[in-house]
Design a protein around this motif. Sequence first.
Motif, PDB file in Angstrom:
ATOM      1  N   PHE A 121       0.846  -1.204   0.000  1.00  0.00           N
ATOM      2  CA  PHE A 121       0.000   0.000   0.000  1.00  0.00           C
ATOM      3  C   PHE A 121       0.887   1.262   0.000  1.00  0.00           C
ATOM      4  O   PHE A 121       0.790   2.101  -0.912  1.00  0.00           O
ATOM      5  N   PRO A 122       1.808   1.406   0.971  1.00  0.00           N
ATOM      6  CA  PRO A 122       2.702   2.573   0.909  1.00  0.00           C
ATOM      7  C   PRO A 122       3.521   2.632  -0.387  1.00  0.00           C
ATOM      8  O   PRO A 122       3.766   3.722  -0.894  1.00  0.00           O
ATOM      9  N   GLY A 174       4.535   5.640  -5.121  1.00  0.00           N
ATOM     10  CA  GLY A 174       4.606   5.696  -6.591  1.00  0.00           C
ATOM     11  C   GLY A 174       3.726   6.803  -7.142  1.00  0.00           C
ATOM     12  O   GLY A 174       4.105   7.524  -8.066  1.00  0.00           O
ATOM     13  N   ALA A 175       2.556   6.962  -6.570  1.00  0.00           N
ATOM     14  CA  ALA A 175       1.633   8.007  -7.028  1.00  0.00           C
ATOM     15  C   ALA A 175       2.085   9.379  -6.529  1.00  0.00           C
ATOM     16  O   ALA A 175       2.045  10.371  -7.266  1.00  0.00           O
ATOM     17  N   GLN A 186      -2.090  -2.032  -8.291  1.00  0.00           N
ATOM     18  CA  GLN A 186      -3.452  -1.762  -7.792  1.00  0.00           C
ATOM     19  C   GLN A 186      -3.429  -0.607  -6.789  1.00  0.00           C
ATOM     20  O   GLN A 186      -4.272   0.289  -6.835  1.00  0.00           O
ATOM     21  N   PHE A 187      -2.438  -0.634  -5.878  1.00  0.00           N
ATOM     22  CA  PHE A 187      -2.379   0.448  -4.882  1.00  0.00           C
ATOM     23  C   PHE A 187      -1.865   1.753  -5.485  1.00  0.00           C
ATOM     24  O   PHE A 187      -2.236   2.834  -5.022  1.00  0.00           O
ATOM     25  N   ALA A 188      -1.024   1.658  -6.519  1.00  0.00           N
ATOM     26  CA  ALA A 188      -0.588   2.892  -7.195  1.00  0.00           C
ATOM     27  C   ALA A 188      -1.799   3.553  -7.852  1.00  0.00           C
ATOM     28  O   ALA A 188      -1.986   4.773  -7.751  1.00  0.00           O
ATOM     29  N   ALA A 189      -2.634   2.744  -8.491  1.00  0.00           N
ATOM     30  CA  ALA A 189      -3.824   3.280  -9.167  1.00  0.00           C
ATOM     31  C   ALA A 189      -4.795   3.875  -8.142  1.00  0.00           C
ATOM     32  O   ALA A 189      -5.272   5.003  -8.294  1.00  0.00           O
ATOM     33  N   VAL A 219       8.694   3.249   3.786  1.00  0.00           N
ATOM     34  CA  VAL A 219       7.435   2.847   4.430  1.00  0.00           C
ATOM     35  C   VAL A 219       7.126   3.591   5.722  1.00  0.00           C
ATOM     36  O   VAL A 219       5.988   4.032   5.931  1.00  0.00           O
ATOM     37  N   HIS A 220       8.150   3.746   6.579  1.00  0.00           N
ATOM     38  CA  HIS A 220       7.920   4.369   7.896  1.00  0.00           C
ATOM     39  C   HIS A 220       7.152   5.692   7.781  1.00  0.00           C
ATOM     40  O   HIS A 220       6.329   6.014   8.614  1.00  0.00           O
TER      41      HIS A 220
END
Length: 389
Positions: free
Chosen positions: A171-172, A177-178, A199-202, A337-338
């Motif tokens: 997810f992060p 990426g976005a 999927q999470f970037a979109a 991520v943090h």
Amino acid sequence: MRATCWMGRNTVEVENVPDPRLLNERDAIVRVTSTAICGSDLHLYDGYVPTMKKGDILGHEFMGEVVEVGKGVTNLREGDRVVVPFPIACGACNACAREQYSLCENSNPNARLAEKLFGFPTAGIFGYSHLTGGFAGGQAEYVRVPFADVGPLKIENDLPDEVLLFLTDVFPTGFMGAELCDIQPGDVVAVWGAGPVGQFAAASARLLGAERVIVIDRFEYRLDVAERQGSETLNYERVDGVPEALKELTGGRGPDACIDAVGLEAHFHGPAYAYDRVKQALRQETERPIALREAIMSVRSGGTVSIMGVYGGLMDKFPIGAVMNRGLTIRSGQCHVHRYLRPLLQRIEDGEIDPSFIVTHRMKLSDAPKGYELFKHKQDDCLKVVLSP
Ligand code: NAD
Ligand code: ZN
Ligand code: ZN
């Protein structure tokens, strides 16, 4: 304890291994309740990441319960429920001070190796080869978590594991990426790869205000998931050239930003793909960078290419002329991520997103070998495998 071990190319086995112990004051031991297999694990499984050793414990997406803490960890206690970021970071070095946690200067004991390959070392990562420290991973019953006072996020809600687990990585990673695309209202964003990261970037591109998101892959079942989440889709096997198709979809201009969520094992057809396959097989280039080349050739002039797919070393036929002459920006990184844990947990708690939409397979840890095979070959409509010890 039982742990998923890398035993050589295309082979993982769930083995009996010694339980982890506290080695440093800032360590914690976590009993894993859920762990997942990542596209990054496939690069290890397929043998494309150097420095793996037989018996290495895999896994960098895991959460669970703290069962022991060192003297230096004052923010966690036995019994705490935690989500653990995949990079290991000290929280105090120059990179950590800049919130660039995946570049931590203190967490990779094999910094020398990484330095040789990349010029400078990168952070330690759980279960991700000796290049990133040789740390035992989390596809196991227990894990030692170094710098446990910095990484793990204590969970105080009672949401199920599979809603929270992907805070550890995908997810992060998709979100970063976005975010790197600096999305403006009205922007069109194209995403290569409809795996968990894509999927999470979109989804994140939409959260950050993109007007249209176009997801590219060849697996219809994965494109269907993207479509249900609100993206347009493009099956690259059904069009004559992805850059041409994207041009068509964007009034001739190209997407404002392109995200590569595929990485070094891209698939394609035709002579250009054959060229990369042969060169990669002969170890004359480390990548099959088809998606990245397409992203560069597709993005509008002055646009941004965000690389979240993993690359290992050197690629051929990099279109530097397009990058330079059309004023493109390239941004990338292993996810920090943090930095995203709390804000993204907040978005989950606020109901903006439920990350469990990617889960297709739930298995016992002992079924890890089967999970790797299903996920690698995209069989049985597999999008994400969650293992519970
Ligand atoms: P995945 O294997 O599930 O997904 C990859 C997808 O790319 C597949 O659906 C595949 O069909 C598609 N694909 C292959 N060739 C393509 C092409 N030419 N055009 C379009 N799509 C193509 O893996 P995932 O878990 O989603 O991970 C994706 C990438 O992200 C991997 O390289 C992984 O290592 C990387 N990753 C990076 C980070 C980071 O911090 N930067 C974190 C996690 C994962
Ligand atoms: Zn991962
Ligand atoms: Zn650091």
